[in-house]
Design a protein around this motif. Structure first.
Motif, PDB file in Angstrom:
ATOM      1  N   ALA A 116       5.849  21.691  -2.088  1.00 43.06           N
ATOM      2  CA  ALA A 116       7.148  21.717  -2.754  1.00 43.06           C
ATOM      3  C   ALA A 116       7.783  20.336  -2.761  1.00 43.06           C
ATOM      4  N   ASN A 117       7.664  19.634  -1.632  1.00 44.31           N
ATOM      5  CA  ASN A 117       8.112  18.241  -1.542  1.00 44.31           C
ATOM      6  C   ASN A 117       6.875  17.357  -1.720  1.00 44.31           C
ATOM      7  N   ALA A 118       6.512  17.153  -2.961  1.00 42.88           N
ATOM      8  CA  ALA A 118       5.238  16.494  -3.254  1.00 42.88           C
ATOM      9  C   ALA A 118       5.282  15.021  -2.867  1.00 42.88           C
ATOM     10  N   GLY A 119       4.136  14.493  -2.448  1.00 42.74           N
ATOM     11  CA  GLY A 119       4.046  13.079  -2.110  1.00 42.74           C
ATOM     12  C   GLY A 119       4.435  12.202  -3.280  1.00 42.74           C
ATOM     13  N   ALA A 120       5.245  11.187  -3.005  1.00 42.42           N
ATOM     14  CA  ALA A 120       5.718  10.277  -4.058  1.00 42.42           C
ATOM     15  C   ALA A 120       5.884   8.892  -3.465  1.00 42.42           C
ATOM     16  N   ASP A 121       5.381   7.899  -4.165  1.00 42.23           N
ATOM     17  CA  ASP A 121       5.564   6.516  -3.734  1.00 42.23           C
ATOM     18  C   ASP A 121       7.040   6.151  -3.864  1.00 42.23           C
ATOM     19  N   PRO A 122       7.701   5.758  -2.762  1.00 46.97           N
ATOM     20  CA  PRO A 122       9.146   5.535  -2.830  1.00 46.97           C
ATOM     21  C   PRO A 122       9.569   4.520  -3.889  1.00 46.97           C
ATOM     22  N   GLU A 123       8.880   3.394  -3.947  1.00 45.31           N
ATOM     23  CA  GLU A 123       9.268   2.376  -4.930  1.00 45.31           C
ATOM     24  C   GLU A 123       9.126   2.914  -6.344  1.00 45.31           C
ATOM     25  N   HIS A 124       8.022   3.602  -6.612  1.00 44.70           N
ATOM     26  CA  HIS A 124       7.789   4.093  -7.954  1.00 44.70           C
ATOM     27  C   HIS A 124       8.769   5.194  -8.329  1.00 44.70           C
ATOM     28  N   VAL A 125       8.923   6.187  -7.457  1.00 43.19           N
ATOM     29  CA  VAL A 125       9.729   7.335  -7.839  1.00 43.19           C
ATOM     30  C   VAL A 125      11.190   6.946  -8.031  1.00 43.19           C
ATOM     31  N   LEU A 126      11.669   5.972  -7.268  1.00 43.05           N
ATOM     32  CA  LEU A 126      13.058   5.555  -7.430  1.00 43.05           C
ATOM     33  C   LEU A 126      13.250   4.623  -8.627  1.00 43.05           C
ATOM     34  N   SER A 127      12.153   4.167  -9.207  1.00 46.46           N
ATOM     35  CA  SER A 127      12.249   3.443 -10.474  1.00 46.46           C
ATOM     36  C   SER A 127      12.232   4.399 -11.658  1.00 46.46           C
ATOM     37  N   ARG A 155      18.551   1.616  -4.619  1.00 44.86           N
ATOM     38  CA  ARG A 155      19.452   0.712  -5.323  1.00 44.86           C
ATOM     39  C   ARG A 155      20.868   1.243  -5.179  1.00 44.86           C
ATOM     40  N   GLY A 156      21.805   0.569  -5.784  1.00 46.61           N
ATOM     41  CA  GLY A 156      23.196   0.957  -5.601  1.00 46.61           C
ATOM     42  C   GLY A 156      23.519   2.361  -6.061  1.00 46.61           C
TER      43      GLY A 156
END
Length: 388
Positions: A292-303, A327-328
């Motif tokens: 349900a909480n799938a793996g996601a690269d933090p830098e990529h997903v927040l872009s 980011r802000g």
């Protein structure tokens, strides 16, 4: 800290007191299920029922015209959420002064896999997982991306949260599950979650792996696990089980598939949504994890998305990798279980929220206002008043 709570439409529809009761807790937002998997849920305060059995994954509103003539297409709900149950609940919640965001479950649908067996993940032994559509398969992507766009952008919704927006695998919370007799550990679960459908077999080939030899390596690596040996923790355990080169190739293929699927799903939602619409993903910062909480690269997903919802009931540490890339405007929502019977700790919510804030959380998500007892909710109301 802004707090939101999860709800199902059946928690609200038919209970004229539900919306005001939730607003009185001190939350400002409700994340309301719009597309959801099968479940059996208590409704401890509803005037007309106590147990709701959602027999299959469904959209909780009338599916739109985009599905005409297509297969697969979303299943409408049965009598647990008839008609536009989402819309009726959202209207009542908005009238109580609450922001409503759509809660959309994507790659988790047992009925889809039962009726369309070719959609599911196929493990190294040839077993299919009907609950887990393979997100690399183009036809599945087309279905899931359109589902994301339609279910997320419901009338009146100010945002959406996408659950299971990535790989689902072996682990599956299911009534009558009988799979705990062997301790797979994280490495064993990863190996049992690898997909060997035609699309994934070709994908491994793009990363230098012969699919037949790779599947044989997975089976060989799991043999000691079936006899009771632990494969070891974390990614090092996966490498010991599969071999470092094969492990790296599977991870590269799966991370590429997850990233591109997440991009497509969020992009489809944005294309349908009005300006200012928030899109969050339920995510784990360990990229090879499923669920349900799938793996996601933090830098990529927040872009790509406006933020993430991160499980923090066991502690807030998973927030840190996302906070390092925030980011802000980034939303980092700490998901805290407030149902004591489900392992949550509503009595320590205020302290848990402060710890989450210290690790970068900007918002709270409380799971789950409809399932919680009156005592649990009293703790929530007290904690949110202290945090205000």
């Amino acid at each position: 800290m802004r707090a939101g709570a999860f709800l199902y439409p059946w928690d609200v529809v038919g209970d004229p007191a539900a919306a005001e009761r939730v607003a009185a807790l001190g939350v400002r937002q409700v994340t309301l299920a719009a597309a959801y998997h099968s479940t059996r849920a208590l409704t401890p305060r509803h005037p007309h029922h106590r147990v709701v059995t959602a027999g299959h994954a469904a959209v909780l509103y009338p599916p739109g015209g985009r599905w005409r003539g297509r297969e697969p297409r979303p299943y409408p709900a049965g009598d647990w959420a008839p008609g536009d149950a989402y819309g009726a609940a959202a209207e009542a919640l908005a009238a109580a002064g609450l922001d409503v965001h759509a809660w959309v479950v994507l790659a988790h649908n047992s009925r889809l896999g039962a009726e369309h067996p070719d959609t599911g993940v196929v493990n190294a032994y040839g077993d299919r997982y009907p609950w887990a559509p393979c997100i690399a398969r183009p036809a599945n992507r087309a279905y899931l991306v359109d589902l994301a766009a339609e279910a997320a952008v419901r009338p009146g919704a100010a945002g959406a949260e996408l659950e299971s927006c990535g790989w689902y695998g072996f682990a599956h919370l299911h009534a009558h599950d009988k799979v705990a007799g062997v301790r797979l550990g994280e490495a064993g679960e990863y190996a049992m979650s690898l997909c060997f459908c035609a699309t994934c077999r070709a994908g491994y080939g793009e990363h230098g792996q012969d699919a037949d030899r790779l599947a044989a390596a997975v089976r060989r690596g799991l043999e000691p696990v079936w006899r009771g040996a632990a494969p070891g923790p974390g990614w090092a355990g996966v490498e010991r089980l599969l071999g470092a080169e094969a492990a790296a190739a599977t991870r590269a293929w799966r991370e590429h598939s997850a990233r591109t699927f997440q991009e497509a799903a969020v992009g489809a939602v944005r294309a349908e949504a009005p300006d200012g619409f928030s899109v969050l993903l339920h995510a784990d910062p360990v990229t090879y994890r499923c669920g349900a909480n799938a793996g996601a690269d933090p830098e990529h997903v927040l872009s790509v998305a406006d933020g993430v919802v991160v499980p923090c009931t066991g502690g807030p540490e998973a927030l840190a990798p996302f906070a390092a890339r925030a980011r802000g405007h980034t939303v980092l929502a700490a998901n805290l279980t407030v149902v004591a019977g489900l392992g949550g700790s509503p009595a320590t919510l205020a302290a848990d929220a402060r710890r989450a804030a210290a690790h970068g959380a900007t918002e709270l998500r409380l799971y789950h206002a409809g399932l919680a007892s009156d005592e649990d909710l009293a703790h929530v109301e007290k904690a949110l008043s202290r945090l205000a």
